[in-house]
Design a protein around this motif. Structure first.
Motif, PDB file in Angstrom:
ATOM      1  N   GLY A 228      37.067  18.625  53.116  1.00  0.00           N
ATOM      2  CA  GLY A 228      38.492  18.738  52.898  1.00  0.00           C
ATOM      3  C   GLY A 228      39.309  17.897  53.857  1.00  0.00           C
ATOM      4  N   ALA A 229      40.623  18.083  53.790  1.00  0.00           N
ATOM      5  CA  ALA A 229      41.538  17.297  54.616  1.00  0.00           C
ATOM      6  C   ALA A 229      42.814  18.086  54.843  1.00  0.00           C
ATOM      7  CB  ALA A 229      41.863  15.961  53.940  1.00  0.00           C
ATOM      8  N   PHE A 230      43.494  17.752  55.947  1.00  0.00           N
ATOM      9  CA  PHE A 230      44.772  18.388  56.271  1.00  0.00           C
ATOM     10  C   PHE A 230      45.635  17.389  57.023  1.00  0.00           C
ATOM     11  CE2 PHE A 230      47.154  21.371  59.284  1.00  0.00           C
ATOM     12  CZ  PHE A 230      48.204  21.531  58.395  1.00  0.00           C
ATOM     13  N   SER A 231      46.854  17.181  56.536  1.00  0.00           N
ATOM     14  CA  SER A 231      47.782  16.267  57.199  1.00  0.00           C
ATOM     15  C   SER A 231      49.194  16.824  57.120  1.00  0.00           C
ATOM     16  CB  SER A 231      47.741  14.878  56.557  1.00  0.00           C
ATOM     17  OG  SER A 231      48.204  14.922  55.214  1.00  0.00           O
ATOM     18  N   LEU A 232      50.001  16.485  58.133  1.00  0.00           N
ATOM     19  CA  LEU A 232      51.420  16.820  58.177  1.00  0.00           C
ATOM     20  C   LEU A 232      52.204  15.536  58.435  1.00  0.00           C
ATOM     21  CD1 LEU A 232      51.666  20.118  60.285  1.00  0.00           C
ATOM     22  CD2 LEU A 232      52.173  19.860  57.853  1.00  0.00           C
ATOM     23  N   GLY A 233      53.334  15.394  57.761  1.00  0.00           N
ATOM     24  CA  GLY A 233      54.173  14.225  57.970  1.00  0.00           C
ATOM     25  C   GLY A 233      55.635  14.600  58.025  1.00  0.00           C
ATOM     26  N   SER A 234      56.406  13.857  58.825  1.00  0.00           N
ATOM     27  CA  SER A 234      57.855  14.051  58.886  1.00  0.00           C
ATOM     28  C   SER A 234      58.521  12.778  58.390  1.00  0.00           C
ATOM     29  CB  SER A 234      58.301  14.377  60.313  1.00  0.00           C
ATOM     30  OG  SER A 234      57.919  13.341  61.207  1.00  0.00           O
ATOM     31  N   LEU A 235      59.601  12.945  57.620  1.00  0.00           N
ATOM     32  CA  LEU A 235      60.215  11.806  56.955  1.00  0.00           C
ATOM     33  C   LEU A 235      61.729  11.827  57.107  1.00  0.00           C
ATOM     34  CD1 LEU A 235      58.228  11.982  53.590  1.00  0.00           C
ATOM     35  CD2 LEU A 235      57.971  10.205  55.324  1.00  0.00           C
ATOM     36  N   LEU A 236      62.297  10.649  57.239  1.00  0.00           N
ATOM     37  CA  LEU A 236      63.728  10.437  57.082  1.00  0.00           C
ATOM     38  C   LEU A 236      63.918   9.828  55.704  1.00  0.00           C
ATOM     39  CD1 LEU A 236      66.637  10.377  58.154  1.00  0.00           C
ATOM     40  CD2 LEU A 236      66.145   8.086  59.077  1.00  0.00           C
TER      41      LEU A 236
END
Length: 335
Positions: A228-236
């Motif tokens: 599996g995989a897990f990612s977090l991202g923040s965006l403008l």
């Protein structure tokens, strides 16, 4: 001529056996194939004679493999083994170029294939489809089609997904929408990446008829492996909302994206959730949510049954709020 042919066949058979992984069971059985993963008490062995076989880890006597495998004896750390060699009952020998290390099978929690940080193209994805026809006092037709794929080569990763939903009751359309997104990630380190993305949504029924978003920002990949995989991202983001009455709003917002999936019980079940929550920087709306959560059950190596719940919200809009929920069950393929 006959002896030469038999010798060639014997050499070919020996080569095939040498290249295959081997698992010895406590009941005396000896199985050959290719070890794909061990997790949740199940060792998955891919065989040409029976497909993917799930073996009870407690019944494994010993095993060997010429593959490079990552062997985890706890939940956080692992050791790469260039090969595994058979040992005494309940043990296996890990060979990694240094002194061989013998470990107890009972101490091993996971065995997975290590993924290179920078390497060849890795392409994966899935297509899920759901169709529901009801014939009673009211006739209902419900369609859902979802597609998602990602491809990584070196430090670059491309991700694309799209979905279409349509529901009619007695030929009156109650739901008719689609959305599509493309994202490009550049990995700065093994875990940190920078993302740019474009998202478009179109709804032919709701008052909020069009949404277009362009965004960029950093993200962190916690893990990405065979299980599996897990990612977090923040965006403008810069977004444009268009409404059925002709009004239009342009605004900036900040958002947080997540993508998580985890295979369970020897990759038989998959739990997944994806989504984004956003907060406009102006008074156009209070917040937005686009999310899904679901499970897949693998029927074969490529086919699966799926059950999903989706939630799409825009609250506090001066023109029109959006609040839709959707449950789907259907059939899918994955690669």
């Amino acid at each position: 001529m006959l002896s030469r042919t038999l010798m060639c066949l014997a050499i070919a058979s020996a080569s095939t056996t040498a290249l295959a992984d081997t698992v010895w069971m406590k009941n005396g059985d000896r199985l050959t194939g290719k070890i794909t993963v061990f997790d949740g008490g199940k060792l998955m062995l891919d065989t040409p004679y029976g497909g993917s076989i799930a073996l009870d880890w407690k019944q494994v006597k010993t095993l060997e493999s010429d593959q490079e495998l990552l062997v985890k004896q706890d939940a956080y750390t692992g050791q790469k083994a260039k090969s595994l060699k058979a040992a005494d009952d309940g043990k296996v020998v890990m060979q990694n170029g240094e002194a061989p290390k013998t470990v107890e099978l009972a101490s091993i929690q996971q065995i997975i294939k290590p993924k290179p940080v920078v390497g060849d193209l890795v392409w994966k994805g899935n297509i899920d489809a759901a169709v529901d026809f009801q014939r009673a006092d009211s006739d209902t037709d419900d369609y859902n089609l979802a597609f998602k794929t990602s491809a990584r080569s070196g430090r670059w990763r491309h991700t694309a997904d799209a979905e279409y939903n349509r529901e009619t009751t007695d030929e009156v359309v109650g739901t008719n929408n689609w959305n599509a997104e493309y994202a490009l990630d550049r990995f700065i380190t093994d875990k940190w990446y920078w993302q740019g993305r474009v998202n478009v949504k179109r709804d032919f029924v709701e008052d909020l008829s069009k949404q277009r978003t362009v965004g960029t920002g950093p993200g962190y990949q916690f893990w990405d492996d065979e299980l599996g995989a897990f990612s977090l991202g923040s965006l403008l983001n810069h977004s444009t909302y268009e409404y059925a009455d002709g009004d239009k709003s342009d605004f900036y917002s900040v958002g947080v994206k997540w993508a998580y999936n985890r295979f369970l019980i020897g990759k038989t079940f998959e739990f997944f959730t994806n989504g984004e929550v956003g907060k406009p920087l102006s008074g156009v709306a209070d917040y937005s949510l686009d999310s899904e959560v679901g499970v897949r059950y693998k029927v074969t190596q490529w086919a699966s049954l799926n059950l999903k719940y989706e939630k799409d919200m825009v609250t506090g809009s001066s023109n029109a709020d959006l609040n839709t929920s959707r449950y789907t069950a259907g059939f899918g393929v994955a690669w």
